[in-house]
Write a protein that holds these residues in place. Sequence first.
Motif, short mmCIF file in Angstrom:
data_model
loop_
_atom_site.label_atom_id
_atom_site.label_comp_id
_atom_site.label_asym_id
_atom_site.label_seq_id
_atom_site.Cartn_x
_atom_site.Cartn_y
_atom_site.Cartn_z
N THR A 64 -3.90 17.00 -9.34
CA THR A 64 -5.30 17.40 -9.50
C THR A 64 -6.24 16.20 -9.38
N TYR A 65 -5.86 15.11 -10.03
CA TYR A 65 -6.78 13.97 -10.12
C TYR A 65 -6.57 12.93 -9.02
N ALA A 66 -5.37 12.87 -8.50
CA ALA A 66 -5.08 11.78 -7.57
C ALA A 66 -5.76 12.00 -6.24
N GLY A 67 -5.85 10.90 -5.49
CA GLY A 67 -6.41 10.98 -4.14
C GLY A 67 -7.87 10.66 -4.12
N GLY A 68 -8.32 10.24 -2.97
CA GLY A 68 -9.73 9.91 -2.80
C GLY A 68 -10.40 10.97 -1.94
N ALA A 69 -11.66 11.14 -2.17
CA ALA A 69 -12.42 12.11 -1.39
C ALA A 69 -13.82 11.58 -1.19
N PRO A 70 -14.49 12.06 -0.17
CA PRO A 70 -15.87 11.58 0.01
C PRO A 70 -16.69 11.93 -1.20
N LEU A 92 0.81 -1.21 0.00
CA LEU A 92 0.00 0.00 0.00
C LEU A 92 0.85 1.26 0.00
N ARG A 127 2.76 4.37 -0.80
CA ARG A 127 2.55 5.30 -1.91
C ARG A 127 3.87 5.59 -2.59
N ILE A 133 -1.40 17.32 -13.34
CA ILE A 133 -2.52 16.39 -13.54
C ILE A 133 -2.60 15.40 -12.38
#
Lengths: 277, 611
Positions: free
Chosen positions: A271-277, A36, A38, A268
Amino acid sequence: MSPAAARVLRCWVEPAVALLVAAALLLWWMVAEAALVRITTLTGWILAVLLAFLLCNAPREMLLRITRVPARFWYRLHAWVGILTGVTVAIHTGLHVPHGPIEALATLLFITTFLLGIVGLWVSQSIPLRIASIPTAVEAGAIAQHRREVHQAVEEVALRHAESTGDDAVANAYDRELRQEFEVPRHRLAHLINTSRVRRGIDRRITARQRRLNEPACAALEEIRRLASAKADLDELEACHAFRNTWLATHLLCSSMLGVLVVFHAVISLTYAGGAP
Amino acid sequence: MKRAVRRRRRMAGWAVAVAAGLICLLLASPWSERMVMPGELSPPHATLTDRCDLCHQQGSGAVARAIGSLGGDHLVAGPVSNNQCIACHDRGRFPLAAHSVDTGNLSVHNLRDEGSFIVELAHGYTDHESLSCITCHREHRGEESDITTFSDAQCQACHVQRFASFSKGHPPFERYPFDTPQRIAFDHERHLNVHFADEEFRDRAPTDCRGCHTQSGDGRDMTIGSYENTCAACHADDISGAGRAGDRGIPVFSLPAVDLRALGDAGGAVGHWPVDARVIETPISPFLKLLLRADPRGEAQLQVLSRTNLLNLSDATEEQHAAARWLLWTTRAILDDIRSRGHVAITDRIETTLRRPLDPDTSGALLAGLPGDVLVEAIGRWLPDLEAELEAYRNGEPLPTLNRSHNGAADSTPDTSGDDLAGDLLGDDLLGGDMEDPFADQPEREAGDAIRTPGEDWVAYGGWHLMDSSWGIHYRPVGHADPFLRAWADVAASSGRGTILDLIAEPDAPGACVKCHARTSTGVAWRSQRTLSSTRLSRPWTHFSHAPHLSLTDADDGCRTCHVPKTFNTRVNGHTRFNSFLDINADQCNTCHQPERAGNTCLQCHNYHVR
């Protein structure tokens, strides 16, 4: 720093430190591979720093002026950081060409730039030595002028011999077999790979003519042989300079485009990476 | 020199400008999604390629807005929305918690210490309550990628490595694969070693395990074949009663036997009651109890009766005498009501007792087969003066305690209440006076002619029948999955009153339901196996597929290569249930589950999402 200490630093300390850092990175990658962890994020940030150092030539030159650290230090640092960047990119991409078009292009550009950098290591070591070893020492900017002078000189030798002896054998030999060797730069690749085939070929042709000519004509041809050697030196000199300039231009071009793609990729990704509710 | 440097800088500048311009141009082109997409989506998500907004949410930064304005509204620039994942992938109430369960209920097994900077930086999460989907599931890794396959190292990102591998140090299996008694009380060891080897059954016995068990559609489970294809060859007679030595039918409506003499001595009107405890000992049937409970005083009276020996009331208290009298009169009232209104009279009482309405299907299953003419015939035969007696009773008129024995001879017990009518009835001619002989019109019976109607042997294939010998209407099971028995058992189970269930669920009861079907806390496990989903829910942390393993079984032992029969008896609700096999030996798995062979990663057997 004494020359001995500098040599120890250059030959042992620098490679050892670079290898240790690369080994540590690889080891960590192998342990954490596919976990896991990163790893792409971490190596991405590391790459951002390394590439910033590699790409920002102007600040480096400014630092060079301010710190008065020798240019060769920055050059060696650039080379080692480049190698370290190669290892980091390998970890960042997982030794795969990424699937995204921009990322794939950036990776291919990096590989090209990296290989050019390796070539640059050879260029920076061998080309100056080659240039220094060429008897006709001429600055790069004066090579064309010198070549024209050699061309004029060889034509004068042939003309003078014809006028003084009434024998046009040398002029005919020059016109039929040797003119092309003096008019334009020739055999760049042969000169670059440092083969004597071109010089020996001219020598053979002149020697073959000399067997059928009288003594004054042979003397004139000997003068032409000397000028042909000087012309070959100029061609070799120009080939070395051209190769170095071409390498530098390509390396710079690839680096510049890589810089743009890396910035785009970073933006990019953030901007796009990562998780959010 | 400076000119060369300037030339190089100019060239670099042009290269930067061209590259940046090209990127902007492509961003504004129809291929903008492809530009920003770091790789193709995995096959399950491949159809979402042109719809970034189905997974990503709009970012709030200037860059996100710039990308959106360049590429268009469809080019949503922002992080992955977990809610979008959950919208399609239901993970229960705690979708983002570790293992998708309430972390408060999780046993903490070898978790790493959290909180240090490097762990947070490296693992990308800070707590186990809200793990983002992309912590594990990484998309955009190409069309060949599998976003559901993970390495052991990923498990060990949270769990400290406790053992080297599955073959080196994995704890032994405990109660695996059967941690609970089976729904069918099937003793594999006894069947395989005793019954199937018996000469009598050998030709009907399955030749191997696949005679009864077949693969489920997806190959994961081995399902049990239907009753008809597996058990019926040997057990059909157990259900229909052909092979039974005892009762083959269940008494549904029957008159309870009461000590009429003692009851008559105690005083109070009893009237004619044909079932005297001196002749027969029929108890109150559970079905009748269910109907009696509908009476306002039913519960209390039945409580008293539960402490009363109705067969001998000589030492009973006044309260018990009163309860016995209540039993007789209420039973009469019920039968009279049934005779008048039929099924509705029964369902009304059941609904009153259960305190809920019965749906038509249930009512049908409970009563549709009940033949009205048999019931009316029985009531008329057993209680010929039912209507007159009830009317007299309701009007407060005194009645004698009169019993007619099986052979039709009348016997009377004087009503000690001292009423005038009692004196008349106790005259020389018992049936003289004002009351007519209720059996006067009945043909004279000979001694030994007790069973006058076709009995349980007559209904060899099941159904309703009158049992004069026990003053009852019995039901003989028609066959497997008899709807009547099942409906009554389910109703009884749902009512929380176990009397009917107890009657049906006795191991030797007619129908022999619980000889095979396990009695559970909520009734009877009618289904021979759990549904596949429930099977998987019962073992949410592991999964196993039989299909790839079937070819590995030993030629002689077959399934017994892994499943070694062994009888473990377990008592559940007073009934014996069987756990039929030894725990699986992990060493057997180890022979193949090595890294270089079948693999031995954690997720080959364990599930991350337990729901």
